[in-house]
Design an enzyme around this catalytic site. Structure first.
Site, short mmCIF file in Angstrom:
data_model
loop_
_atom_site.label_atom_id
_atom_site.label_comp_id
_atom_site.label_asym_id
_atom_site.label_seq_id
_atom_site.Cartn_x
_atom_site.Cartn_y
_atom_site.Cartn_z
N GLY A 146 25.66 26.45 46.69
CA GLY A 146 24.87 26.45 47.92
C GLY A 146 23.49 27.03 47.69
N GLY A 200 32.02 29.93 43.30
CA GLY A 200 31.74 28.56 42.86
C GLY A 200 31.01 27.78 43.94
CG ASP A 201 32.83 26.43 47.56
OD1 ASP A 201 32.60 25.23 47.73
OD2 ASP A 201 33.98 26.88 47.36
CB ILE A 202 28.61 31.45 47.34
CG1 ILE A 202 29.50 31.56 48.57
CG2 ILE A 202 27.35 32.28 47.51
CD1 ILE A 202 30.11 32.94 48.78
#
Lengths: 395, 395
Positions: free
Chosen positions: B172, B167-169
């Site tokens: 990003g 979810g973060d990656i």
């Protein structure tokens, strides 16, 4: 200029997923993407089900905003036409097995002689160098080799493949980044270059803290299930009618959570006062929370926890995702009108830009839909010349 | 110009994962990334274990190639300094909860008045618009809400979180793409803009064919385990000492596979001649293949199947990934020398560029390591002025 990548012409030889995903992102932001496909067959994914009125839903969802022309690149005349088009374009993208373009006489070394400003992006399973470069890969193979399967799954359970083809998709994302960086370099220097992205390399790049953990502790990371390795509570709990993800990431949220579930006594309980203590006393604490959460429905808890400011979320199936009010408000579910398939839902553009918002201006193309138009536009060919090429089976 | 993003100055207010991942990608390609951190504390992830000589391995692995300065943005004088620095920079990136920058008097609307060319990228859980925009999110919450968990896991088994914080990656990655597209637009028009990327939106964008399948068939996709939904054989098999992923994606590969495992009779067997037949007769076919694969070790099968040209791969744990000859040949495992942590292994740069190969030129910074240097460089402050700021607790 209405779009961030307006005016950038991309000759797109990609098929299936990784490459088409990269060029879709560019097309969504206004790049002019010309999909070059084999006559009669086209992108393999045109054959992937399910179908809507004979059109592949899979293909349609990752080829919007592109035009399609056919060109039989095995024929010399087609190769010459391709070279001529390439002179007028900024970017070439392909995701063949390494060596394929060279066999067609269209390798980067040849192309750059004709157009040194060309940006040539190749997205492949293992990359254009190294001992595996000639091997074919599939998403499942790079997910297996790249380590992500070994850290996905139920706690200490079987190594599990990530549902979507994350091997392809992350390679598509890194390819788009590489191309855009190369465009910046070209804007400054006039010089093109080759961008070589391997699915396997990208898998390593997204392993996150697993590598750091292994390198420092020597312990081989394993599937950890759905629970956070060091924060409590930070995992799904069963409700009266389903499941809910609860993520109380710090002591302030812990207190808010205890109040929201009417367990104020837990806040002052010495056993659970800090996160390290909650972690240590997890076997005691989990059943208390689990019993409480089982008392109400998911819908009830969503409201209660949202009101309390405790991060949480339903574990949505795809039908629910497409109805999510936040995603709808962000125009992340869009309906595209396709000439033969009719109205068709797909994800919107996830990059929201204040001056140049991307949009879906055309549905995925029918095979060869724009061959004539592109041959005229890029090469200024007459109707007669185009008819001759067609008779010769060039497209 | 040696690097694709050379000369691009980024003021980086990000912390933890999504934002720092985006600015790492840019720093890897030569952007000058200045990490602006709170004095004394810094990026939260400096506190995430495991540690090497007191330095967080987690932090070090996603903050290489960046410099760090501290600045207490709660103080008015620090805000003025930030504004002055912003005038000299190209990009600002933050991943606070929406509204935080406005509270500091540093919202995009204010910044663009001072520097209309600034590119302001905000990466948040739910984005800067819509009913959820004020909510906090964690990776686990967006993985749950965004649908990926509902299609990951053992066949018809529990919904499973993807091991790395995808979810973060992915947020990003999309942020980096948005910033680079905005840079292209600015190169053409001189105009900056705001780029708003939400983790939840990005989850929808990577669901691949699950959406198309649901929209067309009305069937809600479920976890499908490690087997391909329509191709046979295309799944892991147990060997004498482990497991191997085998992906014979078409009839030609099927024939090669049968020869490689010395089951030539299967090639001519009417029950298995085409992929649809192999799919239909899977319950009969699987045990035959499974028995055969159990006869030899993983290492043996890797050699045999590689020689036969059948796509396959070991299901590597992280230790094996870091020893993989292809990844080593592609310089995807690099050792970085850190002043206090010593030698430290991390992933290399996955975008391989022929003219401007990215590289790791400096380890992750110590908190505030470059405050003096940056204040001199960007604002031309004297040693005296800098000392005064320090006494006032501005950094």
């Amino acid at each position: 200029m209405k779009q961030a990548l307006e005016g950038i012409k991309v000759l797109d030889l990609t098929r299936v997923l990784a490459g088409p995903y990269a060029t879709m992102i560019m097309a969504d932001m206004g790049a002019e993407v010309i999909k070059v496909e084999m006559p009669g067959v086209g992108d393999d994914s045109r054959q992937f089900g399910p179908y809507v009125n004979g059109e592949s839903a899979y293909f349609m969802s990752i080829n919007r905003n592109k035009r399609s022309m056919t060109l039989n690149l095995k024929k010399e005349k087609a190769q010459r036409l391709f070279m001529d088009m390439m002179k007028k374009c900024d970017v070439i993208v392909e995701n063949f097995r390494p060596g394929t373009m060279e066999k067609l006489g269209l390798g980067y070394d040849k192309l750059k002689e004709v157009n040194p400003a060309i940006i040539y992006a190749a997205c492949s399973g293992f990359g254009h160098s190294g001992p595996y470069s000639q091997r074919a890969a599939y998403d499942a193979v790079v997910q297996a080799m790249g380590g992500i399967m070994s850290i996905t799954g139920e706690k200490d359970g079987k190594f599990t493949r990530v549902g979507p083809s994350i091997g392809d998709i992350t390679a598509g994302l890194f390819s788009a980044i590489g191309i855009l960086a190369a465009i910046n370099y070209r804007n400054q220097t006039g010089q093109g270059q080759k961008v070589d992205v391997a699915m396997l390399d990208c898998q390593l790049a997204i392993l996150e803290n697993a590598i750091a953990r292994y390198v420092v502790t020597g312990e081989i990371p394993k599937p950890a299930g759905n629970r956070h390795s060091s924060i409590v509570p930070f995992e799904p709990f069963e409700t009266a009618d389903g499941e809910i993800m609860i993520a109380a990431g710090n002591d302030v949220l812990w207190a808010k959570f205890c109040e929201a579930i009417h367990c104020q006594d837990l806040i002052e309980d010495e056993k659970y006062k800090t996160n390290p203590l909650r972690n240590q006393n997890y076997p005691l604490l989990r059943p208390i929370i689990a019993d409480k959460i089982k008392e109400k429905t998911t819908e009830d808890w969503l409201k209660i926890l949202d009101a309390a400011g405790v991060p949480n979320g339903p574990i949505n199936t795809i039908d629910k995702v497409l109805e999510n009010p936040q995603l709808l408000a962000r125009e992340m579910v869009v309906e595209v009108q396709h000439p033969t398939a009719g109205n068709f839902k797909m994800p919107g553009v996830p990059i929201k830009m204040s001056e140049t918002q991307g949009e879906i201006t055309r549905p995925a193309p029918i095979l060869g839909e724009h061959t004539h138009e592109i041959l005229k536009e890029l090469l200024d060919l007459s109707d007669e010349e185009i008819s001759e090429l067609q008779v010769e089976g060039i497209f």
